[in-house]
Design a protein around this motif. Sequence first.
Motif, PDB file in Angstrom:
ATOM      1  N   ALA A  21     -14.771  28.784 -57.185  1.00  0.00           N
ATOM      2  CA  ALA A  21     -14.588  27.328 -57.267  1.00  0.00           C
ATOM      3  C   ALA A  21     -14.121  26.930 -58.664  1.00  0.00           C
ATOM      4  O   ALA A  21     -13.189  26.131 -58.819  1.00  0.00           O
ATOM      5  N   LYS A  22     -14.743  27.503 -59.686  1.00  0.00           N
ATOM      6  CA  LYS A  22     -14.368  27.159 -61.066  1.00  0.00           C
ATOM      7  C   LYS A  22     -12.927  27.583 -61.350  1.00  0.00           C
ATOM      8  O   LYS A  22     -12.181  26.882 -62.023  1.00  0.00           O
ATOM      9  N   GLN A  23     -12.539  28.714 -60.794  1.00  0.00           N
ATOM     10  CA  GLN A  23     -11.172  29.215 -60.958  1.00  0.00           C
ATOM     11  C   GLN A  23     -10.176  28.211 -60.365  1.00  0.00           C
ATOM     12  O   GLN A  23      -9.151  27.903 -60.982  1.00  0.00           O
ATOM     13  N   GLU A  24     -10.483  27.681 -59.189  1.00  0.00           N
ATOM     14  CA  GLU A  24      -9.587  26.722 -58.533  1.00  0.00           C
ATOM     15  C   GLU A  24      -9.541  25.394 -59.290  1.00  0.00           C
ATOM     16  O   GLU A  24      -8.473  24.824 -59.494  1.00  0.00           O
ATOM     17  N   PHE A  25     -10.704  24.900 -59.726  1.00  0.00           N
ATOM     18  CA  PHE A  25     -10.738  23.631 -60.452  1.00  0.00           C
ATOM     19  C   PHE A  25     -10.206  23.781 -61.883  1.00  0.00           C
ATOM     20  O   PHE A  25      -9.925  22.777 -62.532  1.00  0.00           O
ATOM     21  N   LEU A  63     -20.487  21.976 -60.188  1.00  0.00           N
ATOM     22  CA  LEU A  63     -20.047  22.717 -61.382  1.00  0.00           C
ATOM     23  C   LEU A  63     -20.085  21.841 -62.627  1.00  0.00           C
ATOM     24  O   LEU A  63     -20.538  22.276 -63.689  1.00  0.00           O
ATOM     25  N   LEU A  64     -19.611  20.615 -62.487  1.00  0.00           N
ATOM     26  CA  LEU A  64     -19.573  19.701 -63.638  1.00  0.00           C
ATOM     27  C   LEU A  64     -20.982  19.374 -64.134  1.00  0.00           C
ATOM     28  O   LEU A  64     -21.243  19.376 -65.333  1.00  0.00           O
ATOM     29  N   ASN A  65     -21.892  19.130 -63.203  1.00  0.00           N
ATOM     30  CA  ASN A  65     -23.272  18.815 -63.596  1.00  0.00           C
ATOM     31  C   ASN A  65     -23.967  20.019 -64.225  1.00  0.00           C
ATOM     32  O   ASN A  65     -24.749  19.862 -65.173  1.00  0.00           O
ATOM     33  N   GLU A  66     -23.692  21.218 -63.720  1.00  0.00           N
ATOM     34  CA  GLU A  66     -24.254  22.427 -64.333  1.00  0.00           C
ATOM     35  C   GLU A  66     -23.707  22.606 -65.750  1.00  0.00           C
ATOM     36  O   GLU A  66     -24.439  22.974 -66.670  1.00  0.00           O
TER      37      GLU A  66
END
Length: 200
Positions: A21-25, A63-66
Motif C-alpha cells: 500500500a505504501k509503495q502505491e501511495f 498509513l498516514l495515521n501510523e
Amino acid sequence: MPKLTFFNLPEIKKQTLIHAAKQEFSRVPLFDASIANIVKAAGIPRGSFYQYFEDKEDAFFYLLNEHSKSKKQQFIFFLNKYDGDIFNTMAEFYQLMIKDAEDLNFLKNAFLNMTHKIERSFEKMVSDNESSGNFKEISSIIDKEQLNITNDGELVHVLQIIMAVTLRNIVDNFAKDLPYEVAVKNYMIEINLLKKGLSK
C-alpha cells in the motif's frame, strides 16, 4: 480504520500488505492509486483487500495515521531534548520531515494533494484540542515561560499557528523541489519571526 481481520493477520502478511500500500501511495496520490496494484504487489486476491480495509482511502489514512504517531513520538523526543523549547523543537522537526528518506514520496504525494482530513492527520502530531491526552502530554513538556500566553487554551492556538507555518513550508518545499538548505533557511526566517513577534 482497518477491519479486525487486518489486525488479526500474521505480522509478516500484515507488513507485506502495508509495504504494498505504501509503495502505491508513494507512486501516485490517493485519488490516482489503484487497489489492483496494491493487491498484486501484496500477492493477495482483490476480495481479501476488502476484508482488511473498507477502500483505498481507509488504507491510506491508516498509513498516514501510523506515520503521524511515529512522528509524534519524535516530536516529544525533540521537546525533551530542547527542554521544552517549542521553537528549537519545531526547527529540528521540520528538518526531519523534509528529509525523511524512507517515506519521502509518500509524504510528498500527501502534502501536494492536501485535503482537510490529511491536514488534520498531520496537525495531530503536535497540536490537538485542549482536553486530549496528546495535548496534555505535550503541554506538560513545553516551557510556557518563554511564551507570551496566559493559559492552555492559548497554547493550543500557538501550536496551531506554528504547525500551519510548518505545513505550508513543507508543501512549498515539495512543490518547488527546493534544495534542503534553502528550505531550512526559509522555514527558519518564518519561525524566528514568530518567536520574536510580529508587532513592534
